[in-house]
Design an enzyme around this catalytic site. Structure first.
Site, PDB file in Angstrom:
ATOM      1  N   TYR A   1      -9.682  -7.357 -31.218  1.00 35.94           N
ATOM      2  CA  TYR A   1      -8.969  -8.555 -31.677  1.00 35.94           C
ATOM      3  C   TYR A   1      -9.397  -8.993 -33.075  1.00 35.94           C
ATOM      4  O   TYR A   1      -8.590  -9.488 -33.854  1.00 35.94           O
ATOM      5  CB  TYR A   1      -9.074  -9.673 -30.632  1.00 35.94           C
ATOM      6  CG  TYR A   1      -8.037  -9.438 -29.547  1.00 35.94           C
ATOM      7  CD1 TYR A   1      -8.347  -8.731 -28.388  1.00 35.94           C
ATOM      8  CD2 TYR A   1      -6.717  -9.821 -29.753  1.00 35.94           C
ATOM      9  CE1 TYR A   1      -7.377  -8.450 -27.444  1.00 35.94           C
ATOM     10  CE2 TYR A   1      -5.741  -9.546 -28.802  1.00 35.94           C
ATOM     11  CZ  TYR A   1      -6.078  -8.859 -27.664  1.00 35.94           C
ATOM     12  OH  TYR A   1      -5.102  -8.571 -26.732  1.00 35.94           O
TER      13      TYR A   1
ATOM     14  N   GLN B   1       6.986 -12.542 -28.581  1.00 40.95           N
ATOM     15  CA  GLN B   1       5.854 -11.981 -27.845  1.00 40.95           C
ATOM     16  C   GLN B   1       4.720 -11.680 -28.810  1.00 40.95           C
ATOM     17  O   GLN B   1       3.614 -11.370 -28.407  1.00 40.95           O
ATOM     18  CB  GLN B   1       6.253 -10.688 -27.135  1.00 40.95           C
ATOM     19  CG  GLN B   1       7.362 -10.848 -26.116  1.00 40.95           C
ATOM     20  CD  GLN B   1       7.833  -9.506 -25.603  1.00 40.95           C
ATOM     21  OE1 GLN B   1       7.364  -9.005 -24.586  1.00 40.95           O
ATOM     22  NE2 GLN B   1       8.752  -8.912 -26.334  1.00 40.95           N
TER      23      GLN B   1
ATOM     24  N   ASP C   1       1.100 -12.222 -34.225  1.00 37.96           N
ATOM     25  CA  ASP C   1       0.690 -11.950 -35.615  1.00 37.96           C
ATOM     26  C   ASP C   1       1.029 -13.065 -36.603  1.00 37.96           C
ATOM     27  O   ASP C   1       0.643 -12.991 -37.770  1.00 37.96           O
ATOM     28  CB  ASP C   1       1.317 -10.618 -36.087  1.00 37.96           C
ATOM     29  CG  ASP C   1       2.855 -10.625 -35.987  1.00 37.96           C
ATOM     30  OD1 ASP C   1       3.429  -9.547 -35.728  1.00 37.96           O
ATOM     31  OD2 ASP C   1       3.485 -11.696 -36.172  1.00 37.96           O
TER      32      ASP C   1
ATOM     33  N   HIS D   1       3.071 -15.418 -26.069  1.00 40.28           N
ATOM     34  CA  HIS D   1       1.834 -14.673 -25.760  1.00 40.28           C
ATOM     35  C   HIS D   1       0.658 -15.185 -26.575  1.00 40.28           C
ATOM     36  O   HIS D   1      -0.377 -14.523 -26.624  1.00 40.28           O
ATOM     37  CB  HIS D   1       2.038 -13.165 -26.000  1.00 40.28           C
ATOM     38  CG  HIS D   1       2.936 -12.539 -24.970  1.00 40.28           C
ATOM     39  ND1 HIS D   1       3.431 -11.264 -25.095  1.00 40.28           N
ATOM     40  CD2 HIS D   1       3.441 -13.021 -23.811  1.00 40.28           C
ATOM     41  CE1 HIS D   1       4.189 -10.980 -24.036  1.00 40.28           C
ATOM     42  NE2 HIS D   1       4.216 -12.038 -23.257  1.00 40.28           N
TER      43      HIS D   1
ATOM     44  N   CYS E   1     -19.187 -20.182 -27.076  1.00 35.00           N
ATOM     45  CA  CYS E   1     -18.668 -21.551 -27.085  1.00 35.00           C
ATOM     46  C   CYS E   1     -19.803 -22.520 -27.435  1.00 35.00           C
ATOM     47  O   CYS E   1     -20.872 -22.480 -26.799  1.00 35.00           O
ATOM     48  CB  CYS E   1     -18.116 -21.887 -25.696  1.00 35.00           C
ATOM     49  SG  CYS E   1     -17.659 -23.622 -25.510  1.00 35.00           S
TER      50      CYS E   1
ATOM     51  N   GLY F   1      13.114  -5.414 -31.407  1.00 35.29           N
ATOM     52  CA  GLY F   1      11.816  -4.737 -31.493  1.00 35.29           C
ATOM     53  C   GLY F   1      10.938  -4.900 -30.273  1.00 35.29           C
ATOM     54  O   GLY F   1       9.748  -5.154 -30.394  1.00 35.29           O
TER      55      GLY F   1
HETATM   56  C1  BV8 Z   1       2.589 -12.825 -15.900  1.00 35.56           C
HETATM   57  C2  BV8 Z   1      -1.689  -9.490 -25.195  1.00 35.56           C
HETATM   58  C3  BV8 Z   1       2.546 -14.034 -13.890  1.00 35.56           C
HETATM   59  C4  BV8 Z   1      -1.481 -10.277 -26.426  1.00 35.56           C
HETATM   60  C5  BV8 Z   1       0.189  -8.702 -23.952  1.00 35.56           C
HETATM   61  C6  BV8 Z   1       0.588  -6.611 -11.685  1.00 35.56           C
HETATM   62  C7  BV8 Z   1      -0.450  -7.531 -11.827  1.00 35.56           C
HETATM   63  C8  BV8 Z   1      -0.362  -8.599 -12.710  1.00 35.56           C
HETATM   64  C9  BV8 Z   1       0.779  -8.764 -13.472  1.00 35.56           C
HETATM   65  C10 BV8 Z   1       1.785  -7.842 -13.321  1.00 35.56           C
HETATM   66  C11 BV8 Z   1       1.713  -6.787 -12.444  1.00 35.56           C
HETATM   67  N1  BV8 Z   1       2.878  -6.067 -12.569  1.00 35.56           N
HETATM   68  C12 BV8 Z   1       3.665  -6.644 -13.496  1.00 35.56           C
HETATM   69  C13 BV8 Z   1       3.026  -7.713 -13.939  1.00 35.56           C
HETATM   70  C14 BV8 Z   1       3.520  -8.639 -14.916  1.00 35.56           C
HETATM   71  C15 BV8 Z   1       2.933  -8.206 -16.271  1.00 35.56           C
HETATM   72  C16 BV8 Z   1       3.792  -7.080 -16.806  1.00 35.56           C
HETATM   73  O1  BV8 Z   1       4.908  -7.327 -17.200  1.00 35.56           O
HETATM   74  N2  BV8 Z   1       3.256  -5.859 -16.805  1.00 35.56           N
HETATM   75  C17 BV8 Z   1       4.056  -4.741 -17.294  1.00 35.56           C
HETATM   76  C18 BV8 Z   1       3.198  -3.824 -18.144  1.00 35.56           C
HETATM   77  C19 BV8 Z   1       4.643  -4.051 -16.077  1.00 35.56           C
HETATM   78  N3  BV8 Z   1       3.057  -9.382 -17.091  1.00 35.56           N
HETATM   79  C20 BV8 Z   1       2.036 -10.223 -17.163  1.00 35.56           C
HETATM   80  O2  BV8 Z   1       0.933 -10.045 -16.684  1.00 35.56           O
HETATM   81  C21 BV8 Z   1       2.358 -11.516 -17.911  1.00 35.56           C
HETATM   82  N4  BV8 Z   1       1.986 -12.611 -17.072  1.00 35.56           N
HETATM   83  O3  BV8 Z   1       3.468 -12.118 -15.463  1.00 35.56           O
HETATM   84  O4  BV8 Z   1       2.098 -13.907 -15.222  1.00 35.56           O
HETATM   85  C22 BV8 Z   1       1.632 -13.235 -13.033  1.00 35.56           C
HETATM   86  C23 BV8 Z   1       0.288 -13.523 -13.046  1.00 35.56           C
HETATM   87  C24 BV8 Z   1      -0.552 -12.803 -12.178  1.00 35.56           C
HETATM   88  C25 BV8 Z   1      -0.019 -11.806 -11.355  1.00 35.56           C
HETATM   89  C26 BV8 Z   1       1.351 -11.498 -11.411  1.00 35.56           C
HETATM   90  C27 BV8 Z   1       2.165 -12.204 -12.254  1.00 35.56           C
HETATM   91  C28 BV8 Z   1       1.581 -11.555 -19.207  1.00 35.56           C
HETATM   92  C29 BV8 Z   1       2.194 -10.560 -20.181  1.00 35.56           C
HETATM   93  C30 BV8 Z   1       1.489 -10.667 -21.546  1.00 35.56           C
HETATM   94  C31 BV8 Z   1       0.555  -9.524 -21.695  1.00 35.56           C
HETATM   95  N5  BV8 Z   1      -0.065  -9.550 -23.028  1.00 35.56           N
HETATM   96  N6  BV8 Z   1      -0.546  -8.629 -25.053  1.00 35.56           N
HETATM   97  C32 BV8 Z   1      -1.507  -9.316 -27.557  1.00 35.56           C
HETATM   98  O5  BV8 Z   1      -2.585  -8.758 -27.785  1.00 35.56           O
HETATM   99  O6  BV8 Z   1      -0.455  -9.133 -28.160  1.00 35.56           O
HETATM  100  S1  BV8 Z   1       1.492  -7.670 -23.738  1.00 35.56           S
HETATM  101  C33 BV8 Z   1       1.879  -6.795 -25.121  1.00 35.56           C
HETATM  102  O7  BV8 Z   1       3.162  -6.249 -24.812  1.00 35.56           O
HETATM  103  C34 BV8 Z   1       2.106  -7.647 -26.362  1.00 35.56           C
HETATM  104  O8  BV8 Z   1       2.045  -9.029 -26.142  1.00 35.56           O
HETATM  105  C35 BV8 Z   1       3.530  -7.278 -26.734  1.00 35.56           C
HETATM  106  O9  BV8 Z   1       4.140  -8.228 -27.454  1.00 35.56           O
HETATM  107  C36 BV8 Z   1       4.109  -7.083 -25.389  1.00 35.56           C
HETATM  108  C37 BV8 Z   1       5.443  -6.423 -25.295  1.00 35.56           C
HETATM  109  O10 BV8 Z   1       5.381  -5.233 -26.051  1.00 35.56           O
HETATM  110  P1  BV8 Z   1       6.475  -5.094 -27.210  1.00 35.56           P
HETATM  111  O11 BV8 Z   1       6.357  -6.287 -28.094  1.00 35.56           O
HETATM  112  O12 BV8 Z   1       7.787  -4.815 -26.608  1.00 35.56           O
HETATM  113  O13 BV8 Z   1       5.902  -3.863 -28.027  1.00 35.56           O
HETATM  114  P2  BV8 Z   1       6.030  -2.322 -27.649  1.00 35.56           P
HETATM  115  O14 BV8 Z   1       5.063  -1.588 -28.510  1.00 35.56           O
HETATM  116  O15 BV8 Z   1       5.981  -2.151 -26.173  1.00 35.56           O
HETATM  117  O16 BV8 Z   1       7.533  -1.929 -28.087  1.00 35.56           O
HETATM  118  C38 BV8 Z   1       7.891  -1.972 -29.461  1.00 35.56           C
HETATM  119  C39 BV8 Z   1       9.376  -1.671 -29.512  1.00 35.56           C
HETATM  120  O17 BV8 Z   1       9.808  -1.839 -30.863  1.00 35.56           O
HETATM  121  C40 BV8 Z   1       9.727  -0.250 -29.113  1.00 35.56           C
HETATM  122  O18 BV8 Z   1      10.792  -0.277 -28.185  1.00 35.56           O
HETATM  123  C41 BV8 Z   1      10.164   0.421 -30.426  1.00 35.56           C
HETATM  124  O19 BV8 Z   1      11.252   1.309 -30.225  1.00 35.56           O
HETATM  125  C42 BV8 Z   1      10.630  -0.748 -31.244  1.00 35.56           C
HETATM  126  N7  BV8 Z   1      10.444  -0.595 -32.688  1.00 35.56           N
HETATM  127  C43 BV8 Z   1       9.422   0.024 -33.334  1.00 35.56           C
HETATM  128  N8  BV8 Z   1       9.608  -0.085 -34.679  1.00 35.56           N
HETATM  129  C44 BV8 Z   1      10.755  -0.799 -34.854  1.00 35.56           C
HETATM  130  C45 BV8 Z   1      11.285  -1.126 -33.590  1.00 35.56           C
HETATM  131  N9  BV8 Z   1      12.427  -1.819 -33.439  1.00 35.56           N
HETATM  132  C46 BV8 Z   1      13.058  -2.220 -34.559  1.00 35.56           C
HETATM  133  N10 BV8 Z   1      12.615  -1.959 -35.812  1.00 35.56           N
HETATM  134  C47 BV8 Z   1      11.474  -1.245 -35.994  1.00 35.56           C
HETATM  135  N11 BV8 Z   1      11.045  -0.968 -37.253  1.00 35.56           N
END
Ligand code: BV8
Length: 251
Positions: free
Chosen positions: A67, A104, A107, A122, A155, A195
């Site tokens: 981080y 999400q 930054d 987030h 802290c 994105g």
């Molecule tokens: C929640 C930290 C309720 C901050 C992030 C089992 C147990 C517990 C939870 C879960 C579970 N199963 C599912 C869940 C829910 C879980 C989840 O969704 N998991 C997924 C992986 C299945 N979600 C959570 O836990 C959320 N909380 O649900 O609370 C709960 C609580 C307890 C138990 C159950 C439920 C919390 C989610 C937040 C997680 N924190 N990061 C940080 O450091 O940033 S997630 C991380 O992924 C980032 O925050 C990021 O923003 C987020 C999403 O990713 P994207 O932004 O989409 O980025 P990615 O790289 O994936 O994709 C980029 C895209 O851009 C690509 O498609 C690419 O093609 C495109 N691209 C690239 N370049 C370009 C472009 N497009 C256009 N132009 C370009 N130039």
């Protein structure tokens, strides 16, 4: 769902109600790593170790190394044409329309670009808080641009590790921010996702909510995401190349 390869304006009306969801891809052209693309953050780091509370508490220095690196890098990055196009659209809708930007991303580039109605679901790289749920400082996140390098800050109130004020997997989003996001999505007539790989919930589910109220659902993304079929139209490509024309007002 239609794939739209010509880059042309959505012809939004000045009284449109627009809800936008952005992910890491909108910041890619500003030099910020995405998470799930080739070479992305989750290829370099074990998500369980650095983006969950148990992983953090097991080794706070390990998480802070990531981080602090992300914080230092992002603070030197600048918004790109996609961020700017969204800030311009918000200004144009100010009189008679409605605009909400749900991001999400942690930054801060939307805020740097001048976007105002931003919901950072987030959290933020540039804020920290106490990791001890029992400590009053846990509920008082504060501005923090410090690069802690190889150590984990403590802290000042209770001595336990400070943590980045971001939402990790398995953690609930701030209820007020979640509610504001849902309200905006359920009130919009155009929903635009930019994105994002459509993998992480609850954000990946917002397109379903927009469709449920009959909104036009538009996706701008480099690659087809997991929830592609939920969108009315998909504009494949780079956000910085597509958004300025897509969001331009005709005439
Ligand atoms: C929640 C930290 C309720 C901050 C992030 C089992 C147990 C517990 C939870 C879960 C579970 N199963 C599912 C869940 C829910 C879980 C989840 O969704 N998991 C997924 C992986 C299945 N979600 C959570 O836990 C959320 N909380 O649900 O609370 C709960 C609580 C307890 C138990 C159950 C439920 C919390 C989610 C937040 C997680 N924190 N990061 C940080 O450091 O940033 S997630 C991380 O992924 C980032 O925050 C990021 O923003 C987020 C999403 O990713 P994207 O932004 O989409 O980025 P990615 O790289 O994936 O994709 C980029 C895209 O851009 C690509 O498609 C690419 O093609 C495109 N691209 C690239 N370049 C370009 C472009 N497009 C256009 N132009 C370009 N130039």
């Amino acid at each position: 769902m239609s794939i739209v390869t010509d880059i042309e304006s959505l012809a939004l009306r000045p009284d449109s109600s627009v809800a936008v969801l952005t992910g890491a891809g909108i910041s890619a052209e500003s030099g910020i790593h995405t998470f799930r693309d080739a070479g992305g953050i989750w290829e370099q780091y074990d998500l369980e170790e650095v983006a969950t509370e148990p992983g953090f508490l097991q080794d706070p220095v390990r998480a802070w190394k990531l981080y602090s690196k992300l914080r230092a890098h992002a603070s030197a990055c600048k918004p790109n044409a996609a961020h700017t196009a969204l800030a311009t659209l918000e200004e144009r809708l100010e009189e008679r329309g409605r605009f909400t930007l749900i991001t999400q991303n942690v930054d801060g580039l939307h805020q740097k670009a001048g976007s105002r109605n931003v919901i950072p679901i987030h959290g933020s790289l540039f804020m920290s808080r106490c990791s001890n749920h029992e400590c009053p400082a846990a509920g008082a996140p504060f501005e923090d641009e410090t690069d802690y390098g190889d150590h984990s800050p403590e802290c000042p109130r209770c001595g336990r590790p400070l943590r980045p004020h971001v939402v990790w997997f398995g953690e609930y989003l701030d209820p007020a921010l979640e509610q504001a996001s849902r309200d905006a999505v359920l009130d919009c007539d155009v929903f635009i996702a930019v994105g994002t790989s459509g993998v992480v919930y609850p954000a990946a589910g917002y397109v379903f909510a927009a469709s449920s109220v009959g909104a036009r659902t538009v996706l701008v993304n480099l690659d087809p995401p997991e929830n592609l079929s939920r969108f009315n139209e998909f504009h494949p490509g780079k956000a910085a190349e597509i958004l300025p024309t897509l969001l331009d007002f005709p005439g």
